[in-house]
Design a protein around this motif. Structure first.
Motif, PDB file in Angstrom:
ATOM      1  N   THR A 130       0.034 -12.557  16.649  1.00  0.00           N
ATOM      2  CA  THR A 130      -0.224 -13.941  17.591  1.00  0.00           C
ATOM      3  C   THR A 130      -0.827 -15.171  17.782  1.00  0.00           C
ATOM      4  O   THR A 130      -2.202 -14.566  17.816  1.00  0.00           O
ATOM      5  N   PRO A 131      -0.587 -16.431  16.955  1.00  0.00           N
ATOM      6  CA  PRO A 131      -1.161 -17.240  17.433  1.00  0.00           C
ATOM      7  C   PRO A 131      -2.316 -18.033  18.593  1.00  0.00           C
ATOM      8  O   PRO A 131      -1.180 -17.815  19.658  1.00  0.00           O
ATOM      9  N   GLU A 132      -3.612 -18.082  18.382  1.00  0.00           N
ATOM     10  CA  GLU A 132      -4.023 -18.299  20.101  1.00  0.00           C
ATOM     11  C   GLU A 132      -4.619 -20.050  19.687  1.00  0.00           C
ATOM     12  O   GLU A 132      -4.691 -19.875  18.999  1.00  0.00           O
ATOM     13  N   PHE A 133      -4.407 -20.677  21.049  1.00  0.00           N
ATOM     14  CA  PHE A 133      -4.688 -21.752  21.028  1.00  0.00           C
ATOM     15  C   PHE A 133      -5.469 -22.837  21.444  1.00  0.00           C
ATOM     16  O   PHE A 133      -6.101 -21.104  23.338  1.00  0.00           O
ATOM     17  N   CYS A 134      -6.464 -23.010  21.377  1.00  0.00           N
ATOM     18  CA  CYS A 134      -7.815 -23.373  22.814  1.00  0.00           C
ATOM     19  C   CYS A 134      -8.022 -25.505  22.223  1.00  0.00           C
ATOM     20  O   CYS A 134      -7.664 -25.950  21.130  1.00  0.00           O
ATOM     21  N   ASP A 135      -8.631 -25.872  23.201  1.00  0.00           N
ATOM     22  CA  ASP A 135      -8.932 -26.736  23.227  1.00  0.00           C
ATOM     23  C   ASP A 135      -9.739 -27.445  22.913  1.00  0.00           C
ATOM     24  O   ASP A 135     -10.717 -26.775  23.442  1.00  0.00           O
ATOM     25  N   ALA A 136      -9.997 -28.727  22.028  1.00  0.00           N
ATOM     26  CA  ALA A 136     -11.592 -29.339  22.170  1.00  0.00           C
ATOM     27  C   ALA A 136     -11.766 -30.890  21.574  1.00  0.00           C
ATOM     28  O   ALA A 136     -10.712 -30.534  21.705  1.00  0.00           O
ATOM     29  N   VAL A 137     -12.528 -31.529  21.718  1.00  0.00           N
ATOM     30  CA  VAL A 137     -12.789 -32.537  22.465  1.00  0.00           C
ATOM     31  C   VAL A 137     -14.054 -32.957  21.273  1.00  0.00           C
ATOM     32  O   VAL A 137     -14.845 -32.336  21.312  1.00  0.00           O
ATOM     33  N   CYS A 138     -13.537 -33.809  20.885  1.00  0.00           N
ATOM     34  CA  CYS A 138     -14.721 -34.604  19.739  1.00  0.00           C
ATOM     35  C   CYS A 138     -14.746 -35.845  20.009  1.00  0.00           C
ATOM     36  O   CYS A 138     -14.315 -36.707  20.113  1.00  0.00           O
ATOM     37  N   GLN A 139     -16.218 -36.160  19.501  1.00  0.00           N
ATOM     38  CA  GLN A 139     -16.163 -37.662  19.727  1.00  0.00           C
ATOM     39  C   GLN A 139     -17.859 -38.486  18.737  1.00  0.00           C
ATOM     40  O   GLN A 139     -18.399 -37.574  18.224  1.00  0.00           O
ATOM     41  N   THR A 140     -17.393 -39.316  18.390  1.00  0.00           N
ATOM     42  CA  THR A 140     -18.332 -40.278  17.671  1.00  0.00           C
ATOM     43  C   THR A 140     -19.735 -40.619  17.904  1.00  0.00           C
ATOM     44  O   THR A 140     -19.143 -41.227  19.593  1.00  0.00           O
ATOM     45  N   VAL A 141     -20.450 -40.359  17.813  1.00  0.00           N
ATOM     46  CA  VAL A 141     -21.513 -40.862  18.040  1.00  0.00           C
ATOM     47  C   VAL A 141     -21.531 -42.590  18.592  1.00  0.00           C
ATOM     48  O   VAL A 141     -21.391 -43.696  17.613  1.00  0.00           O
ATOM     49  N   GLU A 142     -22.672 -43.032  19.906  1.00  0.00           N
ATOM     50  CA  GLU A 142     -22.855 -44.283  20.181  1.00  0.00           C
ATOM     51  C   GLU A 142     -22.645 -45.640  19.398  1.00  0.00           C
ATOM     52  O   GLU A 142     -23.705 -45.245  18.581  1.00  0.00           O
ATOM     53  N   VAL A 143     -21.988 -46.254  18.998  1.00  0.00           N
ATOM     54  CA  VAL A 143     -22.425 -47.868  18.624  1.00  0.00           C
ATOM     55  C   VAL A 143     -22.907 -48.558  19.262  1.00  0.00           C
ATOM     56  O   VAL A 143     -22.142 -48.750  20.540  1.00  0.00           O
ATOM     57  N   ARG A 144     -24.281 -49.428  18.318  1.00  0.00           N
ATOM     58  CA  ARG A 144     -25.208 -50.108  19.904  1.00  0.00           C
ATOM     59  C   ARG A 144     -24.276 -50.927  19.169  1.00  0.00           C
ATOM     60  O   ARG A 144     -24.698 -51.432  17.409  1.00  0.00           O
ATOM     61  N   ARG A 145     -24.115 -52.067  19.922  1.00  0.00           N
ATOM     62  CA  ARG A 145     -24.460 -53.745  19.354  1.00  0.00           C
ATOM     63  C   ARG A 145     -25.155 -54.376  20.169  1.00  0.00           C
ATOM     64  O   ARG A 145     -25.603 -54.335  21.207  1.00  0.00           O
TER      65      ARG A 145
END
Length: 303
Positions: free
Chosen positions: A19-34
């Motif tokens: 039976t397939p298992e599901f999970c939530d994940a969140v990713c984010q790029t490195v902070e862009v400096r201006r």
């Protein structure tokens, strides 16, 4: 002996499928400096120049009594040197009639078309013939027209004319052509040679293609195609001189007729037009939306 029975459903679990298992994940790029920065020119400079004042700037205007220095002996030698050429050109201008009847008009002319001449041949007008073709020669001073008949009827015995007018000749009479060529059949098209001003080709109603030399007053006809199985059998509505692809110094004559043939001719110098090549257009190959319409033409030329 046999009876119907209903049994309960049996479930067999798969050993390899899970039976397939599901999970939530969140990713984010490195902070862009201006960052913002502004630049500006720190130094500015202006430079102006001016010529120095001259003490002789108004001398030519103020003091006109001072005569310029002229080397008169040298001027006299120059005038004696160019005198023969100037006298020669002045005598040529006296004998020339290039600008006879020309009035200088310094006012801007409106961009409109005006009729300069109305040319016609009285005999052709009396017979109610139509102008079937018009062509200018290589010099641009002679215009030719062919007369025929565009109405229904038997044209095989209809005589016609080829007339030329020289618009640069003094005493031009619009009602009297300079050259009149009598043709035994109706002329349906004509074209001047692109490099030989007196040569003119014409296509006849009976299918013949002729070439005339307008400079010969006694017998201007110099070449003809004749009538055979390979030539046109119907009226020739278009003739055109064209550069030969095989020889750069030869200009061939093309003719097109309602019989579906486009023929290429060459003059052999013996009074005959020799057939070089030809093409045939089959009626079944023409688009259905192509329609041929005959338009009536008047018996005068306006230019």
């Amino acid at each position: 002996m046999f009876t119907d029975e209903a049994q309960e459903a049996v479930t067999v679990e798969s050993r390899w499928r899970k039976t397939p298992e599901f999970c939530d994940a969140v990713c984010q790029t490195v902070e862009v400096r201006r960052a913002e920065a502004s630049v500006q020119i720190r130094r500015s400079a202006e430079i102006s120049t001016q010529t120095e004042l001259s003490d002789r700037r108004d001398l030519s205007v103020a003091d006109r009594s001072i005569e310029p220095s002229v080397d008169f002996p040298r001027l006299a030698r120059f005038l004696r040197q160019v005198e023969p050429m100037v006298i020669k050109e002045l005598r040529k201008n006296i004998q020339s009639h290039a600008f006879d009847g020309f009035d200088v008009n310094w006012v801007d002319q409106p961009q409109t078309v005006s009729c300069l001449y109305t040319l016609h041949y009285p005999e052709a007008c009396e017979r109610l013939l139509h102008v079937t073709g018009v062509s200018w020669n290589a010099t641009g001073s002679v215009i030719a027209c062919s007369y025929g008949r565009l109405q229904d009827g038997d044209w095989s015995t209809e005589k016609s004319y080829v007339c030329t007018w020289n618009l640069d000749r003094r005493g031009l009479n619009p009602n009297r052509p300079n050259v009149v060529i009598y043709v035994s059949s109706a002329v349906m098209s004509l074209a001047f040679h692109p490099t030989e001003p007196p040569l003119i080709a014409g296509g006849l109603y009976n299918g013949e293609v002729l070439v005339w030399n307008c400079s010969k007053t006694d017998d201007p006809l110099i070449a003809r195609s004749g009538i055979s199985e390979d030539t046109h059998r119907e009226p020739v509505y278009q003739v055109q001189w064209n550069q030969s692809l095989s020889r750069s110094n030869r200009i061939n004559l093309l003719s097109a007729s309602t019989d579906g043939k486009i023929l290429i001719w060459a003059m052999d110098g013996k009074g005959q037009l020799v057939l070089q090549d030809g093409f045939a257009l089959v009626v079944q190959q023409m688009p259905r939306n192509v329609k041929l319409k005959a338009s009536s033409l008047c018996n005068v030329i306006r230019c």
